[in-house]
Design an enzyme around this catalytic site. Structure first.
Site, PDB file in Angstrom:
ATOM      1  N   GLY A  91       0.821  -1.201   0.000  1.00  0.00           N
ATOM      2  CA  GLY A  91       0.000   0.000   0.000  1.00  0.00           C
ATOM      3  C   GLY A  91       0.853   1.248   0.000  1.00  0.00           C
ATOM      4  O   GLY A  91       2.040   1.212  -0.352  1.00  0.00           O
ATOM      5  N   CYS A  92       0.268   2.366   0.395  1.00  0.00           N
ATOM      6  CA  CYS A  92       0.989   3.643   0.428  1.00  0.00           C
ATOM      7  C   CYS A  92       2.291   3.500   1.195  1.00  0.00           C
ATOM      8  O   CYS A  92       2.300   3.086   2.356  1.00  0.00           O
ATOM      9  CB  CYS A  92       0.111   4.703   1.071  1.00  0.00           C
ATOM     10  SG  CYS A  92       0.963   6.274   1.353  1.00  0.00           S
ATOM     11  N   PHE A  93       3.395   3.868   0.565  1.00  0.00           N
ATOM     12  CA  PHE A  93       4.692   3.581   1.188  1.00  0.00           C
ATOM     13  C   PHE A  93       5.026   4.462   2.378  1.00  0.00           C
ATOM     14  O   PHE A  93       5.976   4.179   3.109  1.00  0.00           O
ATOM     15  CB  PHE A  93       5.828   3.582   0.170  1.00  0.00           C
ATOM     16  CG  PHE A  93       5.934   4.754  -0.772  1.00  0.00           C
ATOM     17  CD1 PHE A  93       5.387   5.997  -0.482  1.00  0.00           C
ATOM     18  CD2 PHE A  93       6.619   4.604  -1.974  1.00  0.00           C
ATOM     19  CE1 PHE A  93       5.517   7.070  -1.356  1.00  0.00           C
ATOM     20  CE2 PHE A  93       6.763   5.675  -2.865  1.00  0.00           C
ATOM     21  CZ  PHE A  93       6.200   6.900  -2.549  1.00  0.00           C
ATOM     22  N   TRP A  94       4.262   5.515   2.622  1.00  0.00           N
ATOM     23  CA  TRP A  94       4.546   6.361   3.791  1.00  0.00           C
ATOM     24  C   TRP A  94       4.415   5.573   5.091  1.00  0.00           C
ATOM     25  O   TRP A  94       5.328   5.532   5.905  1.00  0.00           O
ATOM     26  CB  TRP A  94       3.590   7.539   3.829  1.00  0.00           C
ATOM     27  CG  TRP A  94       3.760   8.533   2.725  1.00  0.00           C
ATOM     28  CD1 TRP A  94       4.864   8.723   1.938  1.00  0.00           C
ATOM     29  CD2 TRP A  94       2.790   9.489   2.297  1.00  0.00           C
ATOM     30  NE1 TRP A  94       4.641   9.737   1.047  1.00  0.00           N
ATOM     31  CE2 TRP A  94       3.374  10.231   1.240  1.00  0.00           C
ATOM     32  CE3 TRP A  94       1.501   9.791   2.697  1.00  0.00           C
ATOM     33  CZ2 TRP A  94       2.699  11.258   0.588  1.00  0.00           C
ATOM     34  CZ3 TRP A  94       0.814  10.814   2.054  1.00  0.00           C
ATOM     35  CH2 TRP A  94       1.409  11.539   1.010  1.00  0.00           C
TER      36      TRP A  94
END
Length: 250
Positions: A91-94
């Site tokens: 998912g979102c790498f943050w």
């Protein structure tokens, strides 16, 4: 593929420049009608792509054999002495980066793009879905202090591995679940781990387990995004062993 909104008239004067925080958070939000709406720029970018004026399709990108060969090649970067690399898409790498930053034995994390067709992709290219890149976190770890199995445990606990090209409200091929191995030992451990996880779930796991390919480091503002303050300027702890809830967008 991004979810489609109802057909709208796109202002030709809308800006095509978009900050990450809007791209990440607005895929599933209602379309705003203001001429300054950030949605308009993104839909305009997609329209340009469909008309052949934007990023190329995966088929077109793969036709560029030189570019594709580089992008599809192995990750030749070398970890620090005594360290090893692991690479995950969840998912979102943050938020994925922050959870690995907190793992004891992890000595470095970087977010970037991998498993795509084109060389040196930009964030906008990846978000368009035309390059097949995934948002990944490359983890450097000390195998004496942190086993690959422990990284796998973190990976499985962080996301839903049964939703193809989607994590929550984030939809697109760049959010697919993936374990990208560097060694035969990592491959074996990943496959065994998937088998164990599947026994605990009543839905099919769609995580791809393939060799790590060339890693393209994402733009600097993406690196350690949540640790630096994220969207609202509230820094989140990277302290080893920290269990504070992760606010995915800051």
């Amino acid at each position: 593929m991004l979810l489609r909104s109802p057909i709208i008239t796109i202002s030709t004067t809308a800006s095509v420049s978009r900050p990450k925080i809007l791209l990440k958070k607005t895929f599933l939000q209602p379309l705003q009608t203001s001429s300054s709406s950030p949605h308009r720029s993104f839909y305009k970018m997609n329209l340009f792509s469909k008309l052949g004026l934007g990023a190329r399709s995966p088929t077109e990108a793969s036709m560029d054999s030189a570019s594709s060969a580089i992008a599809q090649g192995p990750d030749h970067d070398i970890p620090a002495p005594g360290q090893q690399f692991a690479q995950f898409g969840a998912g979102c790498f943050w938020g994925v980066e922050l959870v690995f930053q907190r793992v004891p034995g992890v000595t470095k994390t970087e977010v970037g793009y991998s498993q795509g067709y084109s060389h040196n992709p930009a964030y906008e290219d990846v978000c368009s879905g035309s390059t097949n890149h995934n948002e990944v976190v490359r983890v450097q770890y000390d195998p004496k202090a942190c086993s690959f199995d422990s990284l796998l445990d973190v990976f499985w606990s962080r996301h839903d591995p049964t939703t193809p090209n989607r994590q929550g409200n984030d939809v697109g091929s760049q959010y697919r679940s993936g374990i990208y191995f560097y060694t035969p030992e990592q491959e074996k451990a990943a496959l065994e781990s998937l088998e164990q996880q599947q026994k605990q779930l009543n839905r099919k796991i769609v995580t791809e387990i393939v060799p790590a390919k060339k890693f393209y480091r994402a733009e600097e503002y993406h690196q350690q995004y949540l640790a630096k303050g994220g969207r609202f300027g509230f820094k989140q702890s990277t302290e080893k062993g920290c269990n504070d809830p992760i606010r995915c967008y800051g």
